[in-house]
Write a protein that holds these residues in place. Sequence first.
Motif, PDB file in Angstrom:
ATOM      1  N   ASP A  18       8.207   3.139  -3.422  1.00 42.77           N
ATOM      2  CA  ASP A  18       7.845   2.560  -2.121  1.00 42.77           C
ATOM      3  C   ASP A  18       8.635   3.347  -1.072  1.00 42.77           C
ATOM      4  O   ASP A  18       9.842   3.527  -1.242  1.00 42.77           O
ATOM      5  CB  ASP A  18       8.253   1.069  -2.088  1.00 42.77           C
TER       6      ASP A  18
ATOM      7  N   SER B 134      10.489  -7.103  -0.948  1.00 44.64           N
ATOM      8  CA  SER B 134       9.353  -6.585  -1.728  1.00 44.64           C
ATOM      9  C   SER B 134       9.840  -5.939  -3.017  1.00 44.64           C
ATOM     10  O   SER B 134       9.282  -6.185  -4.101  1.00 44.64           O
ATOM     11  CB  SER B 134       8.567  -5.551  -0.907  1.00 44.64           C
TER      12      SER B 134
ATOM     13  N   MET C 109       9.743   2.538   1.800  1.00 49.20           N
ATOM     14  CA  MET C 109      10.709   1.805   2.616  1.00 49.20           C
ATOM     15  C   MET C 109      11.360   0.660   1.842  1.00 49.20           C
ATOM     16  O   MET C 109      10.681  -0.152   1.211  1.00 49.20           O
ATOM     17  CB  MET C 109      10.010   1.206   3.846  1.00 49.20           C
TER      18      MET C 109
ATOM     19  N   ARG D  63       4.372  -7.929   3.291  1.00 47.82           N
ATOM     20  CA  ARG D  63       5.470  -8.696   3.865  1.00 47.82           C
ATOM     21  C   ARG D  63       4.912  -9.610   4.937  1.00 47.82           C
ATOM     22  O   ARG D  63       4.283  -9.148   5.891  1.00 47.82           O
ATOM     23  CB  ARG D  63       6.442  -7.695   4.496  1.00 47.82           C
TER      24      ARG D  63
ATOM     25  N   ARG E  59       0.791  -1.205   0.000  1.00 45.82           N
ATOM     26  CA  ARG E  59       0.000   0.000   0.000  1.00 45.82           C
ATOM     27  C   ARG E  59       0.837   1.274   0.000  1.00 45.82           C
ATOM     28  O   ARG E  59       0.446   2.297  -0.568  1.00 45.82           O
ATOM     29  CB  ARG E  59      -0.758   0.110   1.341  1.00 45.82           C
ATOM     30  N   ALA E  60       1.946   1.248   0.745  1.00 50.00           N
ATOM     31  CA  ALA E  60       2.586   2.514   1.094  1.00 50.00           C
ATOM     32  C   ALA E  60       3.097   3.285  -0.129  1.00 50.00           C
ATOM     33  O   ALA E  60       3.156   4.516  -0.099  1.00 50.00           O
ATOM     34  CB  ALA E  60       3.719   2.271   2.086  1.00 50.00           C
TER      35      ALA E  60
ATOM     36  N   ALA F 221      13.520  -2.259   3.108  1.00 47.75           N
ATOM     37  CA  ALA F 221      14.011  -2.845   4.368  1.00 47.75           C
ATOM     38  C   ALA F 221      14.879  -4.069   4.064  1.00 47.75           C
ATOM     39  O   ALA F 221      16.084  -3.936   3.837  1.00 47.75           O
ATOM     40  CB  ALA F 221      12.824  -3.159   5.275  1.00 47.75           C
ATOM     41  N   THR F 222      14.296  -5.274   4.037  1.00 48.36           N
ATOM     42  CA  THR F 222      15.089  -6.451   3.644  1.00 48.36           C
ATOM     43  C   THR F 222      15.361  -6.442   2.139  1.00 48.36           C
ATOM     44  O   THR F 222      16.255  -7.137   1.666  1.00 48.36           O
ATOM     45  CB  THR F 222      14.351  -7.764   3.965  1.00 48.36           C
ATOM     46  N   GLY F 223      14.519  -5.702   1.412  1.00 49.62           N
ATOM     47  CA  GLY F 223      14.646  -5.679  -0.055  1.00 49.62           C
ATOM     48  C   GLY F 223      13.790  -6.739  -0.733  1.00 49.62           C
ATOM     49  O   GLY F 223      13.721  -6.777  -1.963  1.00 49.62           O
TER      50      GLY F 223
END
Length: 216
Positions: A138, A146, A140, A111, A86-87, A142-144
Amino acid sequence: MIERAEWAGRVVQMDHPLIRHKLSILRDVRTGAKDFRELVKELAMLMAFEATRDFQLAQTIVATPITETTTHVLAGKKVAVIPILRAGLGMVDGILELMPAARVGHVGLYRDPETLEPVEYYCKLPEDIGEREVMIVDPMLATGGSASAAVEFLRARGARSIKLLVLIAAPEGIERVLADCEDVTIYACAVDDHLNDHGYIVPGLGDAGDRLFGTK
Ligand code: PRP
Ligand code: URA
């Protein structure tokens, strides 16, 4: 900010004072959903300004009220903006204000809170995605997981020229995208320190989707 020589040419960090100022307010836990949304939109617009720097131009002749002059207009590929739901939705309007003719596709990923692996639930892209400059957005990275999955979906559907625009990146996410995805340039307003045990970026800004949409 963390800078690594091996990222050179593939990661563009944006340290314009306006971006740094707005990002500070965005991170602040006291910033409410209305201001958060506005800041995400403004930051996306500022990022798009830099991420389009390599767009091609062609010469044209324009008659001003004074005289004819040789000048330039955009002449390269058209653009597709692809928010990761969504973000990522929060970044679309800012970019469309700069490039109103851009098409918008959507990739729905969330996630899994246990495995931190991305789960796809939606994908709808412009038909001519292969002919467009693609900007995946996006807030963020983070772990990559997505972002890497989004690039994979887009490549499988024909996308060739892809940029990834994120507000905050973790070094772990950058490493993952660079390792998984050839020929993708990452644009980030900030590269933060690390991920915590729950996969959140530290210091970060918390959960971008929840802060945008007020769901927590
Ligand atoms: C957030 C964020 C990214 C993803 C980043 O979305 O918007 O899409 O996490 O994490 P990763 O780099 O470890 O994959 P989330 O999965 O929370 O879904 P939401 O946007 O629906 O809240
Ligand atoms: N997703 C978010 O919204 N925030 C993080 O810090 C990590 C993933």
